[in-house]
Design a protein around this motif. Structure first.
Motif, mmCIF file in Angstrom:
data_model
loop_
_atom_site.group_PDB
_atom_site.id
_atom_site.type_symbol
_atom_site.label_atom_id
_atom_site.label_comp_id
_atom_site.label_asym_id
_atom_site.label_seq_id
_atom_site.Cartn_x
_atom_site.Cartn_y
_atom_site.Cartn_z
ATOM 1 N N THR A 1 -0.974 6.751 -5.265
ATOM 2 C CA THR A 1 -1.720 5.630 -5.838
ATOM 3 C C THR A 1 -2.363 4.740 -4.788
ATOM 4 O OG1 THR A 1 -0.218 5.609 -7.731
ATOM 5 C CG2 THR A 1 -1.543 3.634 -7.358
ATOM 6 N N SER A 2 -1.631 4.303 -3.756
ATOM 7 C CA SER A 2 -2.194 3.399 -2.748
ATOM 8 C C SER A 2 -3.320 4.069 -1.966
ATOM 9 C CB SER A 2 -1.104 2.918 -1.797
ATOM 10 O OG SER A 2 -0.461 4.020 -1.172
ATOM 11 N N ALA A 3 -3.079 5.327 -1.580
ATOM 12 C CA ALA A 3 -4.118 6.048 -0.837
ATOM 13 C C ALA A 3 -5.341 6.276 -1.719
ATOM 14 C CB ALA A 3 -3.577 7.384 -0.329
ATOM 15 N N ARG A 4 -5.081 6.550 -3.009
ATOM 16 C CA ARG A 4 -6.199 6.792 -3.929
ATOM 17 C C ARG A 4 -7.037 5.529 -4.124
ATOM 18 N NH1 ARG A 4 -3.460 8.326 -8.119
ATOM 19 N NH2 ARG A 4 -3.767 6.441 -9.376
ATOM 20 N N LEU A 5 -6.377 4.359 -4.200
ATOM 21 C CA LEU A 5 -7.111 3.105 -4.352
ATOM 22 C C LEU A 5 -7.983 2.825 -3.127
ATOM 23 C CD1 LEU A 5 -4.495 0.706 -6.004
ATOM 24 C CD2 LEU A 5 -6.539 1.680 -7.048
ATOM 25 N N LEU A 6 -7.467 3.112 -1.930
ATOM 26 C CA LEU A 6 -8.273 2.927 -0.726
ATOM 27 C C LEU A 6 -9.465 3.875 -0.717
ATOM 28 C CD1 LEU A 6 -5.521 2.458 2.010
ATOM 29 C CD2 LEU A 6 -7.156 0.741 1.204
ATOM 30 N N ARG A 7 -9.224 5.096 -1.138
ATOM 31 C CA ARG A 7 -10.321 6.067 -1.204
ATOM 32 C C ARG A 7 -11.358 5.631 -2.244
ATOM 33 N NH1 ARG A 7 -13.997 9.301 0.875
ATOM 34 N NH2 ARG A 7 -14.407 11.176 -0.340
#
Length: 329
Positions: free
Chosen positions: A4-10
């Protein structure tokens, strides 16, 4: 699937691109479904990022006026930026080399190890070719500003013979050949398109002004841009590779454009695609022999289109070479 966190940054990185993204495009890029994209958009909005929805087909764009997070780059973008900085550090614009190296050093420290090794490998084998001209960055910025604003430019220009002439122009494009910066402009006094090497320009600036603001201090009145009959890069390439010579040869090369472009620099010949298997080369020289042999030494099958004196001379050279290679009795 992204955490989730990496996806939000992406997702935030994608939305920084100045375009509208459909939900389907974002879902494909992130490897999730449309519902997850909508939830992630709501999370970004909850964090204070104004993600605007476009009317009609659902689409998203990051709103303006918000304090952005640190620059987010994916792997390909990070490599592209570092290669670009390394190329800039190789010269071409005076004073920018040191700044490029400083920026490159900062960026490389932030890269993850997998990318740092990849970039280090590229940097180890990239080097600049000597012999290119060095341009004052203030002059380049000033010319670019006037070109973008459609404002006339006045300057003194040093020709090949060293003689200086005063020019009044309507700047159209800046073109970089890999060795020199060129200004493509309409010459108001000569009423024709001209190519000017930027390192030979001396901008006409009033005594009370300077180049610090890059605009208005030297620029003339506004103008409506003229329509150039061909691609600016091709026009400059043709001008610097043929226009200054006594003879201008035209050759049909029986190889694809991409193959010919690997061997033929735009500063010595202008290439233009004819079809998938052939291209047109225009090159200049003060010698018919030099022009013919120059093209022949590339090793490509070719035909001489013109001018007639070049066609005749190639025939004479071919006969001479055939005789020279004939077995002696």
């Amino acid at each position: 699937m992204w955490e989730t966190s990496a996806r939000l940054l992406r997702l935030l990185s994608l939305l920084q691109t100045p375009r509208d993204w459909s939900g389907a495009e974002l879902a494909e890029r992130l490897g999730v479904d449309g519902r997850t994209v909508r939830r992630d958009i709501d999370k970004l909005r909850g964090l204070g990022y104004p993600v605007n929805a476009t009317p009609g087909v659902p689409g998203y764009r990051l709103g303006a006026g918000v304090k952005m997070p640190p620059l987010l780059l994916d792997d390909e973008e990070a490599v592209a930026v570092t290669v670009g900085l390394r190329t800039a550090a190789g010269g071409g614009v005076a004073g920018i080399e040191e700044a490029s190296l400083r920026a490159l050093g900062k960026l490389e420290q932030l890269l993850p190890s997998r990318l740092r090794h990849r970039v280090a490998g590229l940097n180890a084998v990239i080097t600049a070719m000597p012999g290119g001209s060095v341009v004052d960055p203030d002059v380049l910025a000033a010319v670019a500003s006037a070109t973008h604003a459609h404002e006339q430019l006045r300057f003194d220009y040093a020709g090949r013979d060293g003689a200086s002439t005063r020019r009044r122009t309507e700047p159209h494009r800046l073109v970089h050949s890999g060795r020199h910066w060129y200004l493509l402009a309409w010459d108001l006094d000569r009423e024709d398109w001209r190519n000017f090497r930027v390192d030979r320009l001396s901008l006409r600036v009033p005594a009370e002004g300077g180049l610090s603001s890059h605009r208005a201090l030297f620029a003339g009145p506004k103008f409506s841009p003229r329509e150039l009959p061909e691609d600016p890069g091709l026009h400059v390439s043709r001008g610097i590779s043929t226009g200054v010579y006594r003879y201008q040869g035209e050759f049909l090369l029986r190889v694809p454009l991409a193959v010919a472009a690997v061997e033929i620099s735009p500063t010595v010949g202008a290439l233009e695609a004819v079809d998938e298997g052939s291209c047109l080369l225009r090159a200049g020289s003060n010698s018919l022999d030099e022009l013919a042999l120059y093209v022949a030494l590339f090793g490509f099958p070719f035909e001489v289109i013109g001018p007639p004196e070049l066609v005749a001379r190639v025939g004479e050279l071919a006969e001479m070479l055939t005789t020279a290679a004939a077995p002696r009795s």
